[in-house]
Design a protein around this motif. Structure first.
Motif, PDB file in Angstrom:
ATOM      1  N   GLY A 604      25.725  36.695  16.187  1.00 35.17           N
ATOM      2  CA  GLY A 604      24.622  37.107  17.214  1.00 35.17           C
ATOM      3  C   GLY A 604      23.272  36.885  16.456  1.00 35.17           C
ATOM      4  N   CYS A 605      23.021  36.306  15.365  1.00 35.09           N
ATOM      5  CA  CYS A 605      21.627  36.200  15.055  1.00 35.09           C
ATOM      6  C   CYS A 605      20.838  35.315  15.862  1.00 35.09           C
ATOM      7  N   TYR A 606      19.476  35.503  15.773  1.00 36.28           N
ATOM      8  CA  TYR A 606      18.767  34.644  16.764  1.00 36.28           C
ATOM      9  C   TYR A 606      17.217  34.598  16.220  1.00 36.28           C
ATOM     10  N   PHE A 607      16.656  33.449  16.863  1.00 35.48           N
ATOM     11  CA  PHE A 607      15.266  33.353  16.992  1.00 35.48           C
ATOM     12  C   PHE A 607      14.541  32.937  18.343  1.00 35.48           C
ATOM     13  N   LYS A 608      14.217  33.681  19.115  1.00 33.30           N
ATOM     14  CA  LYS A 608      14.017  33.458  20.482  1.00 33.30           C
ATOM     15  C   LYS A 608      12.782  33.898  21.110  1.00 33.30           C
ATOM     16  N   ASP A 609      12.166  33.110  21.937  1.00 36.78           N
ATOM     17  CA  ASP A 609      10.880  33.418  22.763  1.00 36.78           C
ATOM     18  C   ASP A 609      10.004  33.564  21.830  1.00 36.78           C
ATOM     19  N   SER A 610       9.838  32.873  20.735  1.00 42.44           N
ATOM     20  CA  SER A 610       8.628  33.307  19.705  1.00 42.44           C
ATOM     21  C   SER A 610       7.972  32.003  19.541  1.00 42.44           C
ATOM     22  N   GLY A 627      26.518  29.314  14.210  1.00 43.88           N
ATOM     23  CA  GLY A 627      26.604  30.390  15.394  1.00 43.88           C
ATOM     24  C   GLY A 627      25.330  31.003  15.656  1.00 43.88           C
ATOM     25  N   ILE A 628      23.938  30.461  15.025  1.00 36.30           N
ATOM     26  CA  ILE A 628      22.592  30.990  15.363  1.00 36.30           C
ATOM     27  C   ILE A 628      22.171  30.348  16.776  1.00 36.30           C
ATOM     28  N   THR A 629      21.307  31.245  17.366  1.00 39.35           N
ATOM     29  CA  THR A 629      20.547  30.675  18.594  1.00 39.35           C
ATOM     30  C   THR A 629      19.172  30.673  18.428  1.00 39.35           C
ATOM     31  N   VAL A 630      18.679  29.560  18.617  1.00 40.96           N
ATOM     32  CA  VAL A 630      17.185  29.293  18.476  1.00 40.96           C
ATOM     33  C   VAL A 630      17.089  28.768  19.850  1.00 40.96           C
ATOM     34  N   SER A 631      16.319  29.559  20.654  1.00 39.90           N
ATOM     35  CA  SER A 631      15.843  29.320  22.046  1.00 39.90           C
ATOM     36  C   SER A 631      14.357  29.655  22.678  1.00 39.90           C
ATOM     37  N   GLU A 632      13.989  29.031  23.480  1.00 36.61           N
ATOM     38  CA  GLU A 632      12.563  29.122  24.034  1.00 36.61           C
ATOM     39  C   GLU A 632      11.302  29.482  23.339  1.00 36.61           C
ATOM     40  N   ASN A 633      11.419  28.771  22.104  1.00 36.08           N
ATOM     41  CA  ASN A 633      10.250  28.882  21.112  1.00 36.08           C
ATOM     42  C   ASN A 633       9.340  27.728  21.574  1.00 36.08           C
ATOM     43  N   VAL A 634       8.128  28.121  20.928  1.00 36.24           N
ATOM     44  CA  VAL A 634       6.932  27.099  20.827  1.00 36.24           C
ATOM     45  C   VAL A 634       6.439  26.812  19.622  1.00 36.24           C
ATOM     46  N   ALA A 635       6.466  25.539  19.052  1.00 34.47           N
ATOM     47  CA  ALA A 635       5.892  25.507  17.891  1.00 34.47           C
ATOM     48  C   ALA A 635       4.813  24.363  18.027  1.00 34.47           C
ATOM     49  N   TYR A 636       3.882  24.245  17.340  1.00 28.82           N
ATOM     50  CA  TYR A 636       2.594  23.507  17.535  1.00 28.82           C
ATOM     51  C   TYR A 636       1.970  23.361  15.996  1.00 28.82           C
ATOM     52  N   ASP A 637       1.240  22.361  15.877  1.00 27.97           N
ATOM     53  CA  ASP A 637       0.835  21.888  14.517  1.00 27.97           C
ATOM     54  C   ASP A 637       1.560  22.126  13.219  1.00 27.97           C
ATOM     55  N   VAL A 638       2.633  21.378  12.992  1.00 32.30           N
ATOM     56  CA  VAL A 638       3.799  21.729  11.958  1.00 32.30           C
ATOM     57  C   VAL A 638       3.689  20.533  11.152  1.00 32.30           C
ATOM     58  N   THR A 639       3.800  20.830   9.799  1.00 33.56           N
ATOM     59  CA  THR A 639       3.966  19.965   8.829  1.00 33.56           C
ATOM     60  C   THR A 639       5.359  19.569   8.357  1.00 33.56           C
ATOM     61  N   GLY A 640       5.970  18.426   8.607  1.00 32.99           N
ATOM     62  CA  GLY A 640       7.258  18.190   8.053  1.00 32.99           C
ATOM     63  C   GLY A 640       8.139  18.473   9.436  1.00 32.99           C
ATOM     64  N   PHE A 641       9.634  17.998   9.091  1.00 39.70           N
ATOM     65  CA  PHE A 641      10.509  18.275  10.464  1.00 39.70           C
ATOM     66  C   PHE A 641      10.373  19.693  10.777  1.00 39.70           C
ATOM     67  N   CYS A 642      10.516  20.123  12.176  1.00 44.99           N
ATOM     68  CA  CYS A 642      10.282  21.431  12.840  1.00 44.99           C
ATOM     69  C   CYS A 642      11.435  22.024  12.749  1.00 44.99           C
TER      70      CYS A 642
END
Length: 758
Positions: A604-610, A627-642
């Motif tokens: 049930g762990c997650y990183f969401k709407d962040s 089984g991790i959920t990574v959803s609805e996130n916004v990433a901008y100006d990132v060094t290396g694979f995101c």
């Protein structure tokens, strides 16, 4: 081929993430006789090739290395009083059809022969280029165009062409280029039209869209020329039509006035993609208003100021007593050393609606629980955790400038929906508003990113814009296609495209919970020089689409932000959180947020709407965790694979509806031939060699759900490395082959990626 079409959501516009190939697509389902279709460059909205469906089939060239897609243009039979996109008769160029009988004002571009001849197939005069050098594919035919292009104007482009001495089956690149000479005699080249492999020995008519013409400095001269066929091949051109786009009227109001004209509006239902792009599920916003079970309302909590009543000193380490549950209800004004939360204790951060709550520390050791809000009680006021620590010479324990979690991290900021959307109308330079395709509950004062639609996207030259919201309107809108109008505190600096085949993304960066690296010791100090000469894999100077500069390889290597890691028995439930100035360049495992070797033990762990922005090393790493959920996130100006599946053993994870934009490779960009690049070794300045081709998404195992994500920038949008065995020392003895794992649900992912070295 039908299977290829259904997998287009995986491969569409991946630019260089998958493989270099071209496929001839044949599609008959739902295609009407007489319907006109256009092969379109999905980055710039440029129509690359037109084919008319005279028979019950339609053919087009689909080239995954160029980011093109077959899209429906308009029904031309029967003609319902159409407004044609392309002018049938005129051009801003003189002698555009060669019917004067003279070659002038056309002339040779490079060391070639040019002439006017009567072409039997067309029954008209054409311009022919012969004697082309075997070493210079830019040699062709052109003419002076000084004064013919108007600043700020959009143009429709049409050109007919064929190879004159090639055998059947030969196809080559072909392009029409605008050369700009500036007042200081420097030059820039812009593509009016390009096809990667569409030119053959049969006449074809190509169409494109160019604009706006917006030179970056004072212009001395302009030149238009046709180029690109394989070295040594002769070619012919005819009917070079470049006309102002009359379907885009000039604004009828001042740039800062309320928008009223619904011209060229587009919503998701009008999208011309060959697949339906999935949308995130509707959000339950009741946790913002009708809140329940708020952790900070627990009357048994002990206030921080009661527990630590003695004055604190800067750098002091704090350990919460065992079995104690502490509430932070106002800012801790002293910068602390390490805060330790034992496994039987918790630290709960509450709300201060007036002043917000800030905590400054060198690190937080979460053996118990660090809590702010809950899934039914989203934090409404500002919480800021700032992590301090200068860059060391060697790797430090997880606790150093980090939140190290072997217990539970539970952070729940206010729910904003959507976290990102797309433009419903082209955004023009000088305007102070955006039309959006979706209703949003964003707030005044928040930052958003308006993603670039330019050809180049690098640190030293890009057109991404970070803007501040002034107000938002979701009622009394000008059209049903528009669901929100966002007014800005400043005007837009660049044009951003919104057309049926592609609309730029708009992402929200601000959240109510913010975890950040300190402003005094996080940002890289090696940012100069900003750009260097571009070289190919043989060490020779080169340019790509007129650009001969690239981010210098030995710069931006010292960024050292904060980080969050769940490891051991740690669990993370993170939503509505802004991660800013996070990640530590070239330090293994020090990413903005990192689920580290948890196996199946983080249910049930997650990183969401962040959001993650100004990251110095990745966005999120899912490392040997399932089984991790990574959803609805916004990433901008990132060094290396995101978004990063690290070892290749990760399974049953869901990466859905995430946005990655403005992604930077580390060191020198990956260069080489069409199928090979030079061998690159790990070094202190390049911990992971693959980062020379950093992309928005790094998917090492297909046995995951990859749904509805979007990538802009980077060496490619999505990278799918083929791993025969997993990486990582802990995996060396297991019998497992990532490349043999079948995919789960991979659907509706899109990407726009500039030329790889830019």
């Amino acid at each position: 081929l039908s299977h290829f079409m259904t997998m287009r959501d995986i491969m569409k516009r991946f630019a260089s993430a998958l493989l270099l190939c071209s496929a001839l697509l044949t599609e008959n389902n739902g295609v009407a006789d007489g319907a006109e279709y256009v092969v379109t460059n999905t980055m710039q909205g440029d129509a690359l090739e037109q084919v008319t469906n005279d028979f019950p089939q339609v053919y087009g060239i689909y080239d995954v290395t160029k980011g093109v897609t077959l899209v429906y243009n308009q029904v031309v039979t029967p003609p319902p009083t159409p407004s044609p996109t392309f002018s049938p008769v005129s051009s801003i160029l003189p002698n555009w059809d060669f019917e004067s009988g003279s070659i002038s004002p056309w002339n040779a571009n490079g060391d070639v022969n040019v002439a006017v001849v009567l072409d039997a197939d067309r029954g008209s005069n054409v311009g022919v280029v012969t004697g082309r050098s075997a070493t210079a594919n830019w040699h062709g035919i052109g003419q002076d165009a000084t004064g013919l292009f108007q600043e700020g104007e959009d143009y429709n482009v049409e050109i007919s062409a064929k190879l004159t001495d090639a055998a059947d089956g030969v196809s080559t690149p072909f392009k029409l280029t605008l050369q700009i000479t500036f007042a200081d005699d420097t030059r820039s080249w812009q593509s009016l039209f390009y096809t990667g492999s569409g030119l053959t020995n049969q006449w074809q008519t190509f169409q494109a869209y160019y604009g706006p013409f917006q030179p970056s400095a004072s212009v001395k001269a302009l030149r238009v020329f046709a180029e690109g066929p394989t070295d040594g091949l002769s070619f012919a051109i005819d009917d070079v039509k470049i006309t102002p786009d009359l379907t885009t009227p000039s604004p009828t109001q001042a740039p800062t006035a309320a928008p009223t004209q619904p011209d060229h509006l587009v919503d998701a239902s009008m999208n011309t993609e060959r697949v339906v792009i999935p949308q995130p599920p509707p959000a339950d916003l009741s946790a913002n208003t009708a809140r329940s079970s708020c952790p900070h309302d627990d009357p048994t909590l002990i206030d921080w100021n009661t527990q630590f009543s003695s004055p604190l000193t800067e750098g002091q380490d704090i350990t919460i007593p065992a079995g104690t549950h502490i509430l932070v209800s106002e800012s801790i004004t002293t910068k602390l050393g390490y805060i330790t939360i034992p496994d039987s204790s918790s630290l709960v951060i509450g709300e201060d609606p007036v002043n917000g709550i800030s905590i400054d520390a060198n690190g937080i050791d979460v053996q118990g629980s660090l809590i702010a809000g809950s899934e039914t009680c989203r934090i409404q006021s500002q919480i800021t955790i700032t992590l301090h620590g200068s860059r060391p010479d060697t790797s430090q324990p997880f606790l150093y400038k980090g939140i190290a979690v072997t217990g539970t991290l539970s952070l729940h900021g206010k729910r904003f929906y959507r976290t990102w959307t797309r433009l419903a109308k082209r955004a023009h330079t000088g305007e102070n508003f955006l039309y959006l395709q979706d209703e949003v509950n964003w707030e005044p004062g928040q930052e958003l990113v308006l993603v670039t639609t330019a050809l180049r996207d690098s640190r030293d030259w890009h057109e991404n814009e970070v803007l501040v919201i002034d107000r938002i309107e979701t009622a009394n809108l000008p059209s049903s296609e528009v669901k929100s109008v966002v007014y800005l505190t400043s005007t837009i600096q660049y044009d951003h495209i919104a057309r049926p085949e592609y609309q730029t993304e708009v992402g929200l960066l601000t959240r109510t919970i913010k975890v950040q690296g300190s402003a005094t010791d996080s940002q890289p100090t090696d940012t100069s020089p900003s750009s260097c000469q571009l070289y190919d894999h043989n060490g020779s100077a080169r340019s790509v689409f007129g650009y001969d500069q690239v981010t210098c390889p030995n710069t931006y290597l010292t960024g050292y932000g904060g980080h969050i890691v769940m490891y051991g028995s740690g669990m993370g439930f993170v939503e509505g959180v802004e991660l800013f100035r996070m990640g530590q360049t070239n330090f293994m495992g020090r990413y903005p947020i990192h689920f580290h070797i948890l196996g199946d033990n983080c249910p049930g762990c997650y990183f969401k709407d962040s959001s993650v922005h100004e990251s110095y090393y990745r966005c999120i790493s899912v490392h040997a965790t399932n089984g991790i959920t990574v959803s609805e996130n916004v990433a901008y100006d990132v060094t290396g694979f995101c978004y990063y599946l690290e070892d290749g053993v990760e399974e049953y994870n869901t990466l859905s509806y995430n946005l990655a934009a403005h992604i930077h490779f580390i060191g020198s960009p990956a260069l080489g031939g069409p199928q090979r690049i030079n061998v690159v070794q790990a070094s202190p300045d390049l911990l992971l060699p693959a980062d020379i081709a950093a992309s928005g998404f790094y998917i090492t195992n297909m046995h995951n759900n990859i749904i509805g994500n979007s990538a802009s920038g980077g060496w490619a949008g999505f990278a799918f490395p083929i791993l025969n065995t997993p990486v990582g020392s802990q995996n060396k003895d297991i019998d497992y082959s990532p490349r043999k794992k079948v995919s789960l649900n991979i659907d509706g992912n899109t990407g726009t990626t500039p030329p790889r070295v830019l």
